[in-house]
Design a protein around this motif. Structure first.
Motif, PDB file in Angstrom:
ATOM      1  N   UNK A  49       7.777  -2.851   6.659  1.00  0.00           N
ATOM      2  CA  UNK A  49       9.170  -2.878   6.227  1.00  0.00           C
ATOM      3  C   UNK A  49       9.684  -1.509   5.799  1.00  0.00           C
ATOM      4  N   UNK A  50       8.971  -0.458   6.153  1.00  0.00           N
ATOM      5  CA  UNK A  50       9.423   0.887   5.831  1.00  0.00           C
ATOM      6  C   UNK A  50       9.206   1.290   4.401  1.00  0.00           C
ATOM      7  N   UNK A  51       8.435   0.502   3.642  1.00  0.00           N
ATOM      8  CA  UNK A  51       8.192   0.780   2.223  1.00  0.00           C
ATOM      9  C   UNK A  51       6.718   1.109   2.032  1.00  0.00           C
ATOM     10  N   UNK A  52       6.394   2.358   1.788  1.00  0.00           N
ATOM     11  CA  UNK A  52       5.000   2.748   1.612  1.00  0.00           C
ATOM     12  C   UNK A  52       4.462   2.180   0.309  1.00  0.00           C
ATOM     13  N   UNK A  53       3.335   1.422   0.340  1.00  0.00           N
ATOM     14  CA  UNK A  53       2.816   0.820  -0.886  1.00  0.00           C
ATOM     15  C   UNK A  53       2.121   1.839  -1.776  1.00  0.00           C
ATOM     16  N   UNK A  54       2.170   1.660  -3.104  1.00  0.00           N
ATOM     17  CA  UNK A  54       1.371   2.488  -4.001  1.00  0.00           C
ATOM     18  C   UNK A  54      -0.111   2.193  -3.803  1.00  0.00           C
ATOM     19  N   UNK A  55      -0.957   3.003  -4.393  1.00  0.00           N
ATOM     20  CA  UNK A  55      -2.392   2.763  -4.319  1.00  0.00           C
ATOM     21  C   UNK A  55      -2.756   1.534  -5.135  1.00  0.00           C
ATOM     22  N   UNK A  56      -3.830   0.857  -4.740  1.00  0.00           N
ATOM     23  CA  UNK A  56      -4.264  -0.345  -5.432  1.00  0.00           C
ATOM     24  C   UNK A  56      -5.558  -0.132  -6.174  1.00  0.00           C
ATOM     25  N   UNK A  57      -6.560  -0.993  -5.884  1.00  0.00           N
ATOM     26  CA  UNK A  57      -7.841  -0.894  -6.553  1.00  0.00           C
ATOM     27  C   UNK A  57      -7.914  -1.737  -7.803  1.00  0.00           C
ATOM     28  N   UNK A  58      -8.913  -1.429  -8.642  1.00  0.00           N
ATOM     29  CA  UNK A  58      -9.141  -2.176  -9.876  1.00  0.00           C
ATOM     30  C   UNK A  58      -9.864  -1.247 -10.844  1.00  0.00           C
ATOM     31  N   UNK A  59      -9.514  -1.288 -12.142  1.00  0.00           N
ATOM     32  CA  UNK A  59     -10.062  -0.320 -13.096  1.00  0.00           C
ATOM     33  C   UNK A  59     -11.432  -0.707 -13.633  1.00  0.00           C
ATOM     34  N   UNK A  60     -12.473  -0.542 -12.845  1.00  0.00           N
ATOM     35  CA  UNK A  60     -13.815  -0.856 -13.318  1.00  0.00           C
ATOM     36  C   UNK A  60     -14.132  -2.321 -13.169  1.00  0.00           C
ATOM     37  N   UNK A  61     -14.453  -3.013 -14.290  1.00  0.00           N
ATOM     38  CA  UNK A  61     -14.893  -4.401 -14.198  1.00  0.00           C
ATOM     39  C   UNK A  61     -14.013  -5.376 -14.948  1.00  0.00           C
ATOM     40  N   UNK A  62     -13.020  -4.899 -15.694  1.00  0.00           N
ATOM     41  CA  UNK A  62     -12.253  -5.807 -16.533  1.00  0.00           C
ATOM     42  C   UNK A  62     -10.845  -5.276 -16.770  1.00  0.00           C
ATOM     43  N   UNK A  63      -9.888  -6.192 -16.768  1.00  0.00           N
ATOM     44  CA  UNK A  63      -8.492  -5.833 -16.929  1.00  0.00           C
ATOM     45  C   UNK A  63      -7.834  -6.844 -17.850  1.00  0.00           C
ATOM     46  N   UNK A  64      -7.127  -6.395 -18.867  1.00  0.00           N
ATOM     47  CA  UNK A  64      -6.452  -7.300 -19.796  1.00  0.00           C
ATOM     48  C   UNK A  64      -5.272  -7.974 -19.119  1.00  0.00           C
ATOM     49  N   UNK A  65      -5.105  -9.268 -19.387  1.00  0.00           N
ATOM     50  CA  UNK A  65      -3.987 -10.022 -18.839  1.00  0.00           C
ATOM     51  C   UNK A  65      -3.765 -11.241 -19.720  1.00  0.00           C
ATOM     52  N   UNK A  66      -2.521 -11.675 -19.829  1.00  0.00           N
ATOM     53  CA  UNK A  66      -2.169 -12.805 -20.685  1.00  0.00           C
ATOM     54  C   UNK A  66      -2.053 -14.076 -19.846  1.00  0.00           C
ATOM     55  N   UNK A  67      -3.029 -14.972 -19.995  1.00  0.00           N
ATOM     56  CA  UNK A  67      -3.075 -16.233 -19.249  1.00  0.00           C
ATOM     57  C   UNK A  67      -2.789 -16.011 -17.762  1.00  0.00           C
ATOM     58  N   UNK A  68      -3.648 -15.253 -17.086  1.00  0.00           N
ATOM     59  CA  UNK A  68      -3.455 -14.987 -15.652  1.00  0.00           C
ATOM     60  C   UNK A  68      -3.853 -16.205 -14.821  1.00  0.00           C
ATOM     61  N   UNK A  69      -2.914 -17.112 -14.650  1.00  0.00           N
ATOM     62  CA  UNK A  69      -3.219 -18.417 -14.093  1.00  0.00           C
ATOM     63  C   UNK A  69      -3.473 -18.367 -12.593  1.00  0.00           C
ATOM     64  N   UNK A  70      -2.953 -17.343 -11.900  1.00  0.00           N
ATOM     65  CA  UNK A  70      -3.132 -17.255 -10.447  1.00  0.00           C
ATOM     66  C   UNK A  70      -3.270 -15.798 -10.029  1.00  0.00           C
ATOM     67  N   UNK A  71      -4.137 -15.541  -9.048  1.00  0.00           N
ATOM     68  CA  UNK A  71      -4.400 -14.210  -8.510  1.00  0.00           C
ATOM     69  C   UNK A  71      -4.047 -14.186  -7.033  1.00  0.00           C
ATOM     70  N   UNK A  72      -3.640 -13.010  -6.542  1.00  0.00           N
ATOM     71  CA  UNK A  72      -3.369 -12.850  -5.107  1.00  0.00           C
ATOM     72  C   UNK A  72      -3.484 -11.382  -4.745  1.00  0.00           C
ATOM     73  N   UNK A  73      -4.120 -11.090  -3.622  1.00  0.00           N
ATOM     74  CA  UNK A  73      -4.252  -9.724  -3.129  1.00  0.00           C
ATOM     75  C   UNK A  73      -3.214  -9.457  -2.045  1.00  0.00           C
ATOM     76  N   UNK A  74      -2.592  -8.290  -2.107  1.00  0.00           N
ATOM     77  CA  UNK A  74      -1.694  -7.881  -1.042  1.00  0.00           C
ATOM     78  C   UNK A  74      -2.512  -7.346   0.130  1.00  0.00           C
ATOM     79  N   UNK A  75      -1.952  -7.302   1.330  1.00  0.00           N
ATOM     80  CA  UNK A  75      -2.705  -6.795   2.477  1.00  0.00           C
ATOM     81  C   UNK A  75      -3.156  -5.353   2.319  1.00  0.00           C
ATOM     82  N   UNK A  76      -2.452  -4.556   1.488  1.00  0.00           N
ATOM     83  CA  UNK A  76      -2.820  -3.160   1.309  1.00  0.00           C
ATOM     84  C   UNK A  76      -3.788  -2.937   0.154  1.00  0.00           C
ATOM     85  N   UNK A  77      -4.303  -4.012  -0.482  1.00  0.00           N
ATOM     86  CA  UNK A  77      -5.352  -3.873  -1.477  1.00  0.00           C
ATOM     87  C   UNK A  77      -4.879  -3.763  -2.906  1.00  0.00           C
TER      88      UNK A  77
END
Length: 376
Positions: A49-77
């Motif tokens: 769609x002509x929109x360059x995605x930012x970088x993704x990844x994950x910060x080590x092994x743990x990430x704070x989140x408030x009741x993260x009831x659902x997860x989803x990965x984008x195609x660009x990671x």
């Protein structure tokens, strides 16, 4: 889903889905007992769609989140997650950012226990989808945004007026996109068991949509409260389905939680409310109508299956350590389980799996619980 009983989370309603941004990171250092895993690499993907995605990844092994009831990965990671109180967040460019928000409620009127909220999340190409309960206490909706360089644009409610019921429970609300590019949503029976097998009634069903919300088709029926949904690469659909807790005169308090491997085609009807668990009749029903589950925890007047858990939740397909099998979480134990085959589920020993599990683009498993998302 019988989770979060006794929660008192308030949310201020607003009239429509909204989008906001937040540059502030929210990252937990790994606990001393868990060595930090290397950050997972981002996977660049072609930009459609002509929109360059930012970088993704994950910060080590743990990430704070408030009741993260659902997860989803984008195609660009990039990892997106839905927080039950209404925020869709994403980890990108080395920080947690707010991608979008929806107006929802997480308690009943007067502050009572409720299973409403922002409940489901899915991605497909540059689209991000969310399923949420509306503040009218009567309906639920699915909204679709276009992700442009990490910003939510073009918010469109593609399905509205989905049933939410008049009491606390059985909202469903999970989303998944099939390998052939359709959006699937689960809807609970709203505490009206008889609706689950009624053709034309959306309650107690899995519904298939085109990505624009058109082409609505009832795919699977006879369900009490399906709160996990995922596909195998061949398009085979699987569900987790919360079993009865005394409703519809069932003879048990928490029993018969299910794993259901639906298969690749439409029209499969499960047995709620004519039977529960492994085809146990109750309430004067003379016969079971529909197919039985691939796994039931049993309980009540029957011996509990091993492993036993209450309220199975999020679901994923694994190609790595548990290659070729579905994995799912359970609210009561906060553990991850592996569906091995008909009548057989194994406890993997992995904890921190209360709400959802998804395999990431790096092959690692990501699980969520009340205050964090973990990389396994």
């Amino acid at each position: 889903w019988r989770g979060c009983r006794g929660c008192r989370i308030s949310d201020s309603p607003s009239p429509s889905p909204s989008v906001s941004a937040s540059p502030s990171p929210s990252v937990l250092a790994p606990p001393p007992s868990r060595a930090a895993a290397p950050a997972s690499p981002a996977r660049p993907a072609p930009v459609s769609n002509g929109c360059a995605p930012p970088s993704g990844g994950f910060p080590g092994s743990q990430l704070a989140a408030s009741t993260p009831v659902a997860l989803a990965w984008s195609p660009d990671g990039r990892l997106f997650w839905a927080e039950r109180t209404g925020a869709v967040r994403v980890f990108e460019g080395g920080a947690v950012r707010t991608f979008a928000t929806v107006s929802t409620v997480t308690t009943e009127r007067g502050g009572g226990y409720s299973e409403r909220g922002l409940l489901g999340l899915a991605t497909s190409g540059s689209y991000v989808f969310a399923f949420y309960s509306n503040p009218d206490y009567a309906t639920q909706s699915i909204v679709r945004w276009t992700d442009c360089a990490g910003a939510a644009t073009n918010a469109v409610v593609i399905a509205s007026g989905l049933p939410a019921g008049t009491d606390c429970c059985h909202k469903g609300g999970r989303l998944a996109v099939s390998p052939d590019g359709h959006l699937f949503a689960t809807i609970g029976d709203n505490h009206v068991p008889s609706a689950a097998q009624v053709a034309g009634d959306l309650r107690g069903k899995v519904i298939r949509f085109n990505l624009d919300g058109g082409g609505r088709t009832t795919w699977t029926s006879g369900l009490r409260n399906p709160f996990g949904i995922a596909f195998a690469p061949d398009g085979s659909l699987a569900l987790t389905n919360n079993g009865p807790s005394g409703d519809a005169t069932t003879p048990c308090g928490s029993c018969g939680d299910e794993f259901d491997r639906v298969g690749t085609g439409p029209g499969v009807m499960y047995q709620w409310p004519t039977c529960w668990g492994y085809s146990h009749q109750f309430g004067g029903n003379l016969a079971c109508q529909g197919s039985g589950p691939q796994y039931s925890t049993e309980g009540g007047p029957y011996a509990k299956s091993s492993p036993y858990f209450v309220a199975p939740t999020g679901l994923t397909w694994s190609t790595q350590e548990y290659g070729g099998h579905f994995l799912f979480c359970a609210y009561s134990t906060q553990r991850m389980y592996e569906y091995v085959g008909q009548g057989v589920v194994a406890d993997t020993g992995v904890g921190g799996c209360r709400y959802d599990v998804k395999q990431g683009p790096d092959g690692a498993l990501y699980t969520s619980t009340d205050g964090a998302i973990y990389r396994r």
